[in-house]
Scaffold this motif. Sequence first.
Motif, PDB file in Angstrom:
ATOM      1  N   ASP A 181      37.632  46.414  41.695  1.00  0.00           N
ATOM      2  CA  ASP A 181      38.705  47.449  41.631  1.00  0.00           C
ATOM      3  C   ASP A 181      39.762  47.115  40.493  1.00  0.00           C
ATOM      4  O   ASP A 181      39.537  45.827  39.865  1.00  0.00           O
ATOM      5  CB  ASP A 181      39.619  47.254  43.090  1.00  0.00           C
ATOM      6  CG  ASP A 181      40.265  45.619  42.994  1.00  0.00           C
ATOM      7  OD1 ASP A 181      41.168  45.397  42.368  1.00  0.00           O
ATOM      8  OD2 ASP A 181      39.586  44.777  43.381  1.00  0.00           O
ATOM      9  N   PRO A 182      40.485  47.973  39.840  1.00  0.00           N
ATOM     10  CA  PRO A 182      41.100  47.853  38.542  1.00  0.00           C
ATOM     11  C   PRO A 182      41.939  46.555  38.391  1.00  0.00           C
ATOM     12  O   PRO A 182      42.025  45.985  37.293  1.00  0.00           O
ATOM     13  CB  PRO A 182      41.850  49.126  38.580  1.00  0.00           C
ATOM     14  CG  PRO A 182      41.442  50.107  39.556  1.00  0.00           C
ATOM     15  CD  PRO A 182      40.793  49.354  40.522  1.00  0.00           C
ATOM     16  N   VAL A 183      42.468  46.016  39.737  1.00  0.00           N
ATOM     17  CA  VAL A 183      43.430  44.884  39.370  1.00  0.00           C
ATOM     18  C   VAL A 183      42.656  43.755  39.334  1.00  0.00           C
ATOM     19  O   VAL A 183      42.927  42.767  38.280  1.00  0.00           O
ATOM     20  CB  VAL A 183      44.262  44.980  40.672  1.00  0.00           C
ATOM     21  CG1 VAL A 183      45.140  43.670  40.452  1.00  0.00           C
ATOM     22  CG2 VAL A 183      44.992  46.128  40.758  1.00  0.00           C
ATOM     23  N   THR A 184      41.524  43.405  40.044  1.00  0.00           N
ATOM     24  CA  THR A 184      40.510  42.403  39.936  1.00  0.00           C
ATOM     25  C   THR A 184      39.982  42.426  38.762  1.00  0.00           C
ATOM     26  O   THR A 184      39.849  41.396  37.908  1.00  0.00           O
ATOM     27  CB  THR A 184      39.789  42.274  40.905  1.00  0.00           C
ATOM     28  OG1 THR A 184      40.389  42.692  42.401  1.00  0.00           O
ATOM     29  CG2 THR A 184      38.846  41.005  41.130  1.00  0.00           C
ATOM     30  N   ARG A 185      39.682  43.560  38.111  1.00  0.00           N
ATOM     31  CA  ARG A 185      38.903  43.900  36.978  1.00  0.00           C
ATOM     32  C   ARG A 185      39.681  43.121  35.771  1.00  0.00           C
ATOM     33  O   ARG A 185      39.297  42.397  34.878  1.00  0.00           O
ATOM     34  CB  ARG A 185      38.737  45.317  36.838  1.00  0.00           C
ATOM     35  CG  ARG A 185      37.659  45.639  35.926  1.00  0.00           C
ATOM     36  CD  ARG A 185      37.512  47.068  35.941  1.00  0.00           C
ATOM     37  NE  ARG A 185      37.079  47.472  34.836  1.00  0.00           N
ATOM     38  CZ  ARG A 185      35.673  48.191  34.993  1.00  0.00           C
ATOM     39  NH1 ARG A 185      35.287  48.802  36.072  1.00  0.00           N
ATOM     40  NH2 ARG A 185      35.017  48.752  33.898  1.00  0.00           N
ATOM     41  N   SER A 186      40.726  43.650  35.786  1.00  0.00           N
ATOM     42  CA  SER A 186      41.611  43.177  34.614  1.00  0.00           C
ATOM     43  C   SER A 186      42.162  41.642  34.658  1.00  0.00           C
ATOM     44  O   SER A 186      42.137  41.132  33.580  1.00  0.00           O
ATOM     45  CB  SER A 186      42.777  44.252  34.507  1.00  0.00           C
ATOM     46  OG  SER A 186      44.163  43.482  34.684  1.00  0.00           O
ATOM     47  N   ALA A 187      42.230  41.198  35.957  1.00  0.00           N
ATOM     48  CA  ALA A 187      42.378  40.015  36.013  1.00  0.00           C
ATOM     49  C   ALA A 187      41.253  38.951  35.473  1.00  0.00           C
ATOM     50  O   ALA A 187      41.507  37.937  34.803  1.00  0.00           O
ATOM     51  CB  ALA A 187      42.903  39.408  37.338  1.00  0.00           C
ATOM     52  N   ILE A 188      40.066  39.293  36.036  1.00  0.00           N
ATOM     53  CA  ILE A 188      38.979  38.694  35.523  1.00  0.00           C
ATOM     54  C   ILE A 188      38.696  38.706  33.918  1.00  0.00           C
ATOM     55  O   ILE A 188      38.223  37.817  33.420  1.00  0.00           O
ATOM     56  CB  ILE A 188      37.704  38.953  36.239  1.00  0.00           C
ATOM     57  CG1 ILE A 188      37.818  38.502  38.100  1.00  0.00           C
ATOM     58  CG2 ILE A 188      36.401  38.483  35.735  1.00  0.00           C
ATOM     59  CD1 ILE A 188      36.644  38.821  38.795  1.00  0.00           C
ATOM     60  N   ARG A 189      39.049  39.929  33.493  1.00  0.00           N
ATOM     61  CA  ARG A 189      38.902  40.227  32.100  1.00  0.00           C
ATOM     62  C   ARG A 189      39.625  39.168  31.464  1.00  0.00           C
ATOM     63  O   ARG A 189      39.069  38.670  30.398  1.00  0.00           O
ATOM     64  CB  ARG A 189      39.383  41.527  31.828  1.00  0.00           C
ATOM     65  CG  ARG A 189      38.803  42.192  30.513  1.00  0.00           C
ATOM     66  CD  ARG A 189      38.746  43.730  30.683  1.00  0.00           C
ATOM     67  NE  ARG A 189      40.211  44.289  30.866  1.00  0.00           N
ATOM     68  CZ  ARG A 189      40.288  45.163  31.578  1.00  0.00           C
ATOM     69  NH1 ARG A 189      39.462  46.148  32.123  1.00  0.00           N
ATOM     70  NH2 ARG A 189      41.459  45.775  31.521  1.00  0.00           N
ATOM     71  N   ARG A 190      40.948  38.922  31.733  1.00  0.00           N
ATOM     72  CA  ARG A 190      41.696  38.066  31.033  1.00  0.00           C
ATOM     73  C   ARG A 190      41.235  36.567  31.150  1.00  0.00           C
ATOM     74  O   ARG A 190      41.205  36.097  30.097  1.00  0.00           O
ATOM     75  CB  ARG A 190      43.225  38.249  31.533  1.00  0.00           C
ATOM     76  CG  ARG A 190      44.146  38.606  30.644  1.00  0.00           C
ATOM     77  CD  ARG A 190      45.732  38.903  31.133  1.00  0.00           C
ATOM     78  NE  ARG A 190      45.520  40.200  31.815  1.00  0.00           N
ATOM     79  CZ  ARG A 190      46.270  40.504  32.723  1.00  0.00           C
ATOM     80  NH1 ARG A 190      46.900  39.581  33.635  1.00  0.00           N
ATOM     81  NH2 ARG A 190      46.064  41.497  33.461  1.00  0.00           N
TER      82      ARG A 190
END
Length: 317
Positions: free
Chosen positions: A166-175
């Motif tokens: 999902d977009p939130v997890t995605r952006s957290a893991i990306r960071r």
Amino acid sequence: MIAVRQLTKQYPTHLAVDDVSFEVGQRETLVLLGTSGSGKTTTLKMINRLIEPTSGTIQINGRDSRERKLHELRREIGYVIQETGLFPHYTIGENIALVPRLLEWDERRIQNRIRELLAMLRLPETYLNVYPNQLSGGQRQRVGLARALAAQPSILLMDEPLGALDPVTRSAIRREFKNLEELRQKTIVLVTHDIREAFELGDRVALMDGGRIQQIGTPKELLLQPVNDFVRNFFADQWLSLQLHVFSLQDLAPYLPNETAPPPEARLFPAQTQLADALNELSGPEAIAFKTGQHFVAVQSATIWPALGQLLQKQTV
Ligand SMILES: Nc1ncnc2c1ncn2[C@@H]1O[C@H](COP(=O)(O)OP(=O)(O)OP(=O)(O)O)[C@@H](O)[C@H]1O
């Protein structure tokens, strides 16, 4: 290091990759970006010879990939895919240990490496004996990365590694991924159709369409100096927010007041911090401060926009 020259993949009915050339240096991340069917995955799979090219050459760390034994080549290249490709009947520990076991590392070394990877990717050791379906998508993705990194390959290929999240997890893991020192050491090629992901993770981006690279360059070059209408239009919808990823605090300095000391309530950042990262770190409308030379520079987060406007005018005239 990877050097791809005039790479082409012709299927009987379709030219999937058409005369593609690029190099990726040590400690560099190249993102292959493009719409569905533009040839990204085919290009990536030719690098580790999951797909054989019709013509063109690929050098891996200075040697022609066709002259290498497949198992030797794959040892040098870690591979991460969207659904992680974890074996469902193997525990997390067994999944991560897969390549080191194939390489016949001794068991102590394997266990040390597994523990090192779990700590690095913030996975508790209790996960060692559970199975992939007992983890969340984000945790599975971390295990997928741990498995690809296990035998310390110099090259990492990643195909939509966060695509299933999902977009939130995605952006957290990306960071999180962006800040991992071990990843920073590698030569990485990452495939995505997510523009923000490309701008956040790529040192350079190759924008593909119809099997060809339309433009290759830094995110800043693609955004501010598009070579054709396709490139310009590709970024048009997100143009405003993408600026935050291509400019650093330092870039804003000429448009902001200097101070002798940082304002008391300001958050202090290194001057090369991306605007997007600085804004992300704030919990409210705080001031951002950074140092250039002898001076401190400060800006209220809400008033970053006029300064950015001035900077842009300068960059695009
Ligand atoms: N085995 C095949 N036979 C024929 N055509 C193929 C084959 N594999 C891929 N193609 C075609 O080649 C083109 C490029 O496919 P590729 O998977 O590389 O695109 P992509 O950019 O990675 O897309 P996506 O983001 O949807 O994965 C597509 O049009 C696809 O239909």
